[in-house]
Design a protein around this motif. Sequence first.
Motif, mmCIF file in Angstrom:
data_model
loop_
_atom_site.group_PDB
_atom_site.id
_atom_site.type_symbol
_atom_site.label_atom_id
_atom_site.label_comp_id
_atom_site.label_asym_id
_atom_site.label_seq_id
_atom_site.Cartn_x
_atom_site.Cartn_y
_atom_site.Cartn_z
ATOM 1 N N THR A 131 12.846 29.124 -4.155
ATOM 2 C CA THR A 131 10.917 29.433 -4.282
ATOM 3 C C THR A 131 10.190 30.835 -4.798
ATOM 4 N N ASN A 132 10.759 31.631 -3.798
ATOM 5 C CA ASN A 132 10.361 33.461 -4.431
ATOM 6 C C ASN A 132 10.785 33.425 -5.465
ATOM 7 N N CYS A 133 11.460 33.168 -5.991
ATOM 8 C CA CYS A 133 12.194 33.759 -7.445
ATOM 9 C C CYS A 133 11.163 33.103 -8.199
ATOM 10 N N ILE A 134 10.836 31.366 -7.977
ATOM 11 C CA ILE A 134 10.609 31.327 -9.085
ATOM 12 C C ILE A 134 8.725 31.367 -9.481
ATOM 13 N N LEU A 135 7.725 31.514 -8.386
ATOM 14 C CA LEU A 135 6.613 32.041 -8.125
ATOM 15 C C LEU A 135 6.368 32.750 -8.641
ATOM 16 N N ASN A 136 7.429 33.852 -8.034
ATOM 17 C CA ASN A 136 7.660 35.375 -9.336
ATOM 18 C C ASN A 136 7.535 35.489 -10.881
ATOM 19 N N THR A 137 8.497 34.999 -10.907
ATOM 20 C CA THR A 137 9.044 34.608 -12.643
ATOM 21 C C THR A 137 7.336 33.201 -13.525
ATOM 22 N N PHE A 138 6.600 32.630 -12.769
ATOM 23 C CA PHE A 138 5.426 32.062 -12.951
ATOM 24 C C PHE A 138 4.819 33.803 -12.829
ATOM 25 N N GLU A 139 4.429 34.109 -12.035
ATOM 26 C CA GLU A 139 3.064 35.168 -11.556
ATOM 27 C C GLU A 139 3.698 36.043 -12.842
ATOM 28 N N ASN A 140 4.512 36.461 -13.271
ATOM 29 C CA ASN A 140 4.681 37.617 -14.374
ATOM 30 C C ASN A 140 5.339 37.289 -15.813
ATOM 31 N N PHE A 141 5.295 35.919 -15.669
ATOM 32 C CA PHE A 141 5.504 35.605 -17.193
ATOM 33 C C PHE A 141 4.406 33.980 -17.552
ATOM 34 N N CYS A 142 4.391 33.810 -16.799
ATOM 35 C CA CYS A 142 3.569 32.850 -17.337
ATOM 36 C C CYS A 142 2.031 33.036 -16.748
ATOM 37 N N PRO A 143 1.099 32.600 -18.301
ATOM 38 C CA PRO A 143 -0.657 32.780 -17.720
ATOM 39 C C PRO A 143 -1.011 31.925 -17.208
ATOM 40 N N SER A 144 -2.224 32.410 -16.372
ATOM 41 C CA SER A 144 -3.455 31.723 -14.759
ATOM 42 C C SER A 144 -4.225 31.725 -14.909
ATOM 43 N N LYS A 145 -4.852 30.726 -14.528
ATOM 44 C CA LYS A 145 -6.092 31.584 -13.795
ATOM 45 C C LYS A 145 -6.786 30.857 -12.567
ATOM 46 N N GLU A 146 -8.186 31.789 -12.162
ATOM 47 C CA GLU A 146 -8.052 31.235 -11.271
ATOM 48 C C GLU A 146 -9.064 29.920 -11.424
ATOM 49 N N VAL A 147 -9.053 28.973 -10.655
ATOM 50 C CA VAL A 147 -10.356 28.088 -11.051
ATOM 51 C C VAL A 147 -11.644 27.625 -9.758
ATOM 52 N N ILE A 148 -12.545 27.968 -9.297
ATOM 53 C CA ILE A 148 -13.327 28.090 -8.227
ATOM 54 C C ILE A 148 -14.149 26.653 -8.228
ATOM 55 N N VAL A 149 -13.633 25.486 -7.635
ATOM 56 C CA VAL A 149 -14.324 24.010 -7.864
ATOM 57 C C VAL A 149 -15.335 23.917 -6.428
ATOM 58 N N LYS A 150 -15.981 23.705 -6.825
ATOM 59 C CA LYS A 150 -17.403 23.404 -6.397
ATOM 60 C C LYS A 150 -17.809 21.867 -5.710
ATOM 61 N N GLY A 151 -17.205 21.458 -5.064
ATOM 62 C CA GLY A 151 -17.356 19.746 -4.093
ATOM 63 C C GLY A 151 -19.408 19.484 -4.630
ATOM 64 N N ASN A 152 -19.771 20.826 -3.834
ATOM 65 C CA ASN A 152 -21.225 20.261 -3.760
ATOM 66 C C ASN A 152 -21.992 19.451 -5.090
ATOM 67 N N ASP A 153 -21.287 20.371 -5.575
ATOM 68 C CA ASP A 153 -22.464 19.994 -6.842
ATOM 69 C C ASP A 153 -22.613 18.501 -7.555
ATOM 70 N N ALA A 154 -23.591 18.048 -8.158
ATOM 71 C CA ALA A 154 -23.460 17.098 -8.928
ATOM 72 C C ALA A 154 -22.597 16.869 -10.033
ATOM 73 N N LEU A 155 -21.841 15.874 -10.711
ATOM 74 C CA LEU A 155 -21.256 16.687 -11.504
ATOM 75 C C LEU A 155 -22.335 16.393 -13.300
ATOM 76 N N TRP A 156 -23.429 16.270 -13.371
ATOM 77 C CA TRP A 156 -24.183 15.944 -14.047
ATOM 78 C C TRP A 156 -24.718 17.603 -14.363
ATOM 79 N N MET A 157 -24.404 18.134 -12.949
ATOM 80 C CA MET A 157 -26.048 19.470 -13.135
ATOM 81 C C MET A 157 -25.495 20.558 -13.697
ATOM 82 N N THR A 158 -27.187 21.160 -14.005
ATOM 83 C CA THR A 158 -26.954 22.242 -14.916
ATOM 84 C C THR A 158 -27.445 23.366 -14.701
ATOM 85 N N GLU A 159 -27.795 24.172 -14.863
ATOM 86 C CA GLU A 159 -28.852 25.771 -14.592
ATOM 87 C C GLU A 159 -29.202 25.039 -14.846
#
Length: 661
Positions: free
Chosen positions: A9-37
């Motif tokens: 498990t540690n080997c796979i996590l390290n491999t993906f962390e170092n060699f695979c692009p990733s991004k962190e997405v924050i999901v807010k479940g309280n906002d309606a899907l149609w909500m705009t700024e």
Amino acid sequence: MPRLSQSLTNCILNTFENFCPSKEVIVKGNDALWMTEGVKIALKEKTKLDKTFVKNGYCENDKLNLHNKMNECSKLIKDAKERYLLNLGNKLNDPLIGPKKYWSIINKFLNKKRIPLIPPILHNNIFVTDIVAKANLFNDFFALQCNPFQNASVLPNFEYKTEKRLTSLNITEEAISNIILTLNVNKSNGWDNISVKMVKICGDSIVYPLLMIFNDCLNQGVYPSFWKKSNICPIHKKESKNLVKQYRPISLLPVFDKIFEKIIHDAMYNYFTSNDFFTKFQSGFKKGDSCVLQLLAIVHNIYKNLDNTPSTDTCGIFSDMSKAFDKVWHDGLIFKLKMYGIEGNLLSLIKDYLSMREQRVTINGKSSSWKSVLSGVPQGSVLGPLLFLIYINDLPDHIKSTPYLFADDVSLFTEVKDCTEATEILNNDLLEINKWSFQWKMQFNPDLNKQATEVYFSNKRVSNALALQFNDNVVNSVVYHKHLGLILDDKLSFEYHVNEKIAKANQGIAIIKSLFMHVPRKSLINIYKSFLRPHLDYCDVIYHKPTDNYSRYVDNISISNMHFVSKIESVQYNAALAISGCIRGTSREKIYNELGLMSLHDRRTFHRLTLFYKIRHKLVPDYLNDLMPETRSSNYNLRSHQAENYYARTNKFRYIFFPIV
């Protein structure tokens, strides 16, 4: 060697962390899907004006400004919803859209959110809002359920039930690779943060390391402790969402654990089925069986008794176990596995699999502390349902009436020729169930609102319920009971069931009407077929009332069944009007042809003929294979579309496919 599971498990996590692009997405479940700024800013300004209006003593100028801002917010919200729905509708019209994206948009239209919103939890008359505190409350409650019932029961004298033995597994790279290919990438990952998509990306490179780990675990009889930890997701059952007792736990286990469990499950399941160890009265978690087939057998036996000369009644008892999966006694389960010939390293592996398990509850990305699990099998695991079936497999052994089991749902049925005799049989059977539950540290639901219930099936105008007792309580007599999703009433009219399904389907028609202006017709038809029609299709082979005139549409159905069938058919007709936009009174035949819909009467007839074919060719469980023995004679050569008329004409086995209510 089992520690290699954590290293992998540690080997796979390290491999993906170092060699695979990733991004962190924050999901807010309280906002309606149609909500705009723009809408958010306008709502904040409205809130400020509202506070100013109150602060200045309800000034007339402030009131006018607040009123204008409220109108502006209403218009912005309406426009935002309109743009959002039109945008989704345009995406559905794209011919290149994939199935995953298509159903994702459909779920947005139906307001099906992926993240369950858990409201404040009421604890000691105080509402708890902190997420971590809520997670700990859930974990304390779920962990408390995973304690075996304390009584004076001890294991009985050991005795093998078979001369067969299963001591080991044959694990191959091909088997592991095939399981990885069938994994669903949409399933949630376990606490180790290894997702199914990551495993699929690794491909064949991960197969041999897993083979080494699995074989070594089996040789040592030790299950990796790293895979015995699980995240728990609270799933709401019914009633108040503010009480922890109204939720059930679902275990999210590591992907590698699921692969290993699948290999063990397949070997043990094949061993039990090939040697015919499973009781024929159990329908849950078994290939080729289902709720509908068990319900068909139940209804068949009731009608068979009613068709006797003279007619006889049937008494049915319905009960279920309390926290059944959480209360499985580990020592008792190992005892029963050994009785069925599970021995050697495999038995040691399962014993270690059950011991020293831990769980924590995760809500919105935040987790509780870890808690030990002392009993039960993990809900949501691959191996858990099979182990539960083995644990309760001997429950019907000493029962004289006809029992039916579907996982932890237990029902008893007996023909009532003499009330005194039937009462004695059922009371003795209920006593045997109590003895079994005491011996194996299980308990049938003690809640007074969920006690065992009795339905007395009879075609007499007045029928008397039997005097029955279970769990030191009088069995409550009712006129109908929902069993496995089908409402069985004492006259088998199925009116309660049909009315409930029609009510649920009508709610869906209202949704279709609201989406008519935004969603293409093809998508509306798919929504109807996927979310509405299944309510009316469920158990239609049982509640369908056949007619002498097999026409295509309800208008030509015989008068005796007109009311019953027209109520069901009207739901699809109303849905067709909502989808097509036609006015009421439009020809049903033309609308159905235009939308490509089959009448519900024709669907029920087709489903019944399909079932007839399966019974004819022994494609159903053994307890249904004897329903129509005559069809298996050497000179039987009727075509399937003639079969229904044949049975209606000869009046044979009419209680199977042609109930007369």
